[in-house]
Design a protein around this motif. Sequence first.
Motif, PDB file in Angstrom:
ATOM      1  N   VAL A 107     -11.695   1.264   4.070  1.00 48.04           N
ATOM      2  CA  VAL A 107     -11.111   2.564   3.748  1.00 48.04           C
ATOM      3  C   VAL A 107     -11.977   3.660   4.356  1.00 48.04           C
ATOM      4  O   VAL A 107     -13.174   3.709   4.103  1.00 48.04           O
ATOM      5  CB  VAL A 107     -11.020   2.765   2.214  1.00 48.04           C
ATOM      6  CG1 VAL A 107     -10.445   4.143   1.896  1.00 48.04           C
ATOM      7  CG2 VAL A 107     -10.182   1.674   1.587  1.00 48.04           C
ATOM      8  N   GLN A 142       0.839  -1.200   0.000  1.00 52.37           N
ATOM      9  CA  GLN A 142       0.000   0.000   0.000  1.00 52.37           C
ATOM     10  C   GLN A 142       0.875   1.251   0.000  1.00 52.37           C
ATOM     11  O   GLN A 142       1.808   1.378   0.789  1.00 52.37           O
ATOM     12  CB  GLN A 142      -0.945   0.025   1.207  1.00 52.37           C
ATOM     13  CG  GLN A 142      -1.969   1.152   1.143  1.00 52.37           C
ATOM     14  CD  GLN A 142      -3.024   1.035   2.228  1.00 52.37           C
ATOM     15  OE1 GLN A 142      -2.698   0.728   3.373  1.00 52.37           O
ATOM     16  NE2 GLN A 142      -4.284   1.263   1.875  1.00 52.37           N
ATOM     17  N   GLY A 156      -2.559   5.893  -0.062  1.00 52.01           N
ATOM     18  CA  GLY A 156      -3.720   5.139   0.392  1.00 52.01           C
ATOM     19  C   GLY A 156      -4.170   4.070  -0.566  1.00 52.01           C
ATOM     20  O   GLY A 156      -5.026   3.245  -0.233  1.00 52.01           O
ATOM     21  N   GLU A 167      -6.236   8.411  -1.076  1.00 48.65           N
ATOM     22  CA  GLU A 167      -7.411   7.564  -0.864  1.00 48.65           C
ATOM     23  C   GLU A 167      -7.589   7.347   0.632  1.00 48.65           C
ATOM     24  O   GLU A 167      -6.649   6.947   1.328  1.00 48.65           O
ATOM     25  CB  GLU A 167      -7.208   6.212  -1.553  1.00 48.65           C
ATOM     26  CG  GLU A 167      -8.374   5.260  -1.445  1.00 48.65           C
ATOM     27  CD  GLU A 167      -9.400   5.478  -2.544  1.00 48.65           C
ATOM     28  OE1 GLU A 167     -10.497   4.910  -2.447  1.00 48.65           O
ATOM     29  OE2 GLU A 167      -9.092   6.214  -3.495  1.00 48.65           O
ATOM     30  N   GLY A 168      -8.772   7.662   1.160  1.00 48.17           N
ATOM     31  CA  GLY A 168      -9.043   7.427   2.574  1.00 48.17           C
ATOM     32  C   GLY A 168      -8.508   8.495   3.506  1.00 48.17           C
ATOM     33  O   GLY A 168      -8.571   8.344   4.725  1.00 48.17           O
TER      34      GLY A 168
END
Length: 547
Positions: free
Chosen positions: A247, A44, A48, A267-268
Amino acid sequence: MASSLARPLTIISTNQEDLETFLRRFDKRSECIQFIPQSDDPNQCFCGRIKQNHALPSVTRLTQRFRKRSDGSFPNDGPLGWSTEKCTTNLPTDAFGTMGFAGRTASKSLAKYVRVSSNTDPQRILELLYTYWIPEKHQYHKPNLVISVTGDTSLIDVASRVRKAFSEGLERIIVQSNAWVLTGGYQAGFTKLVGHVLKSCQKADEDPVPCIGFCTWGYTRSKQGLVNTDVQAKVRYTPIDHAARDVPSQPLDSNHTHFILVDDGTEGHSMAELDLRNKFIELVATQIPGDHDITVPFVTFLVGGWLRAIKHVEQMLQKELPVVVVKGSGGVADLLVFALNSNKRNKRMKRELAEEVIKQTEKELADLVEAESDRGKTEFKSDIVKCVMSCIEKLRRKENKPLVQVYDACVEESGGLDFAALNLIMTTYGVKRSQLDQAVRLAMQWNRPDILREEIISERIELRNLTTWDSLMDEAMLAEKPEFVVLFLDYAVVDIAEYLSEEKLVMLYNHNDQHTKTLRVIRDLQLEVRASDSCHSHVHGFCALVL
């Protein structure tokens, strides 16, 4: 208030360029193009997203650019760390159009939206709203007030009296004003409550009050359902995304009319929208008057909230824009009230005050869920304390310029949220000639001559600076508001005989079949019009005829 953002607004008419072309030309999205693995999850990226969701020419080559620490992890700070500026690229936007919310079929529930990059020019956002989304034929095309509401904490621990006072006060402001409302856009806390207030204000035969949500694209639940490049299409937004439950995300609020979905390539993670939202507000609040200016009074309401909210308030104070803090709403709102009171009581040294704020912060955040922070609870608290102290320091430096008003719903003499807002607006904007007229117009719309008189007597505003006193007098006369007519005559040195030309008297007479109330104002005030003055005999004769 000088600003590089304050420049004339260039309006592109719809017959020169259609909406779809406009969106494709000026609005972008951000994509992470440099995979930097997290120390606890090598699959990851710090943005994110997982490795497979990166459109990279060579993941191996890119990750080798970032030296590992001795423990095998990659840095997320400094010149080699992940950042939007270094690790993302702008691509044409792939999400815009009109969304309908699941479970709601009425046309009034439709909302316009667009996905934009975090470095989008706020001028383009204003142009999108002013030219395409809220066009000239729209009832709220040119607002006379812009409201920003910040604070998305839970309402569970907020007293019902505070919730009710905030809702009723905001509703009075919206009903009495031609306002735009800006929020964080999510269906949570006070933002959700704002949506309910706007829904209750909506009338079937009127345009909806523009409620514009600035949200983070990567933090928006079910965002993939919004991917669309047909400006005429209506997509159905269903905020249930089982695949992304792990998430962090929030659903959009169905009572908003417009969404600016700000994409920084993450992301998130939340707060990507904050900088663009603040720049947009600064632009609206400092727009240089011109053919298409929409310079208007502005006010922020701080209700509850955590780091995002206090960062927003910090920027508003930096730009000398007024903030009403709702006491008893929890979160950083109560923390800021505590700091303001401590500073006011003792004028403490900065270190002593900071120690008290830290203790109070520990108390306020005792039950805070770890998920409130992307970086951990300790750093989260530290950031909040820094922002609160920064706000206090800014207010100390501007001690003679009130920028914050605390509204306490539990004190009967507080006069309501609308009173607190208008009082602060009059104080803040009264000294600015470019916005004084709008502030006075708000006082007239809200029918609060008492606040206007108080500001005049205290010498915080000077009605002689009005640039459109003639039109303001027209509005006061036509709306039959004699208290404001008296104020304009007493303090603005209006030549009533010059104002009441024959054409003006005919206009007043034709405006209302009853017409006597406005004309009695002229007679009863014993204005500077004398029958012996042949130059103004038409006024005396006209009043004698119709009264």
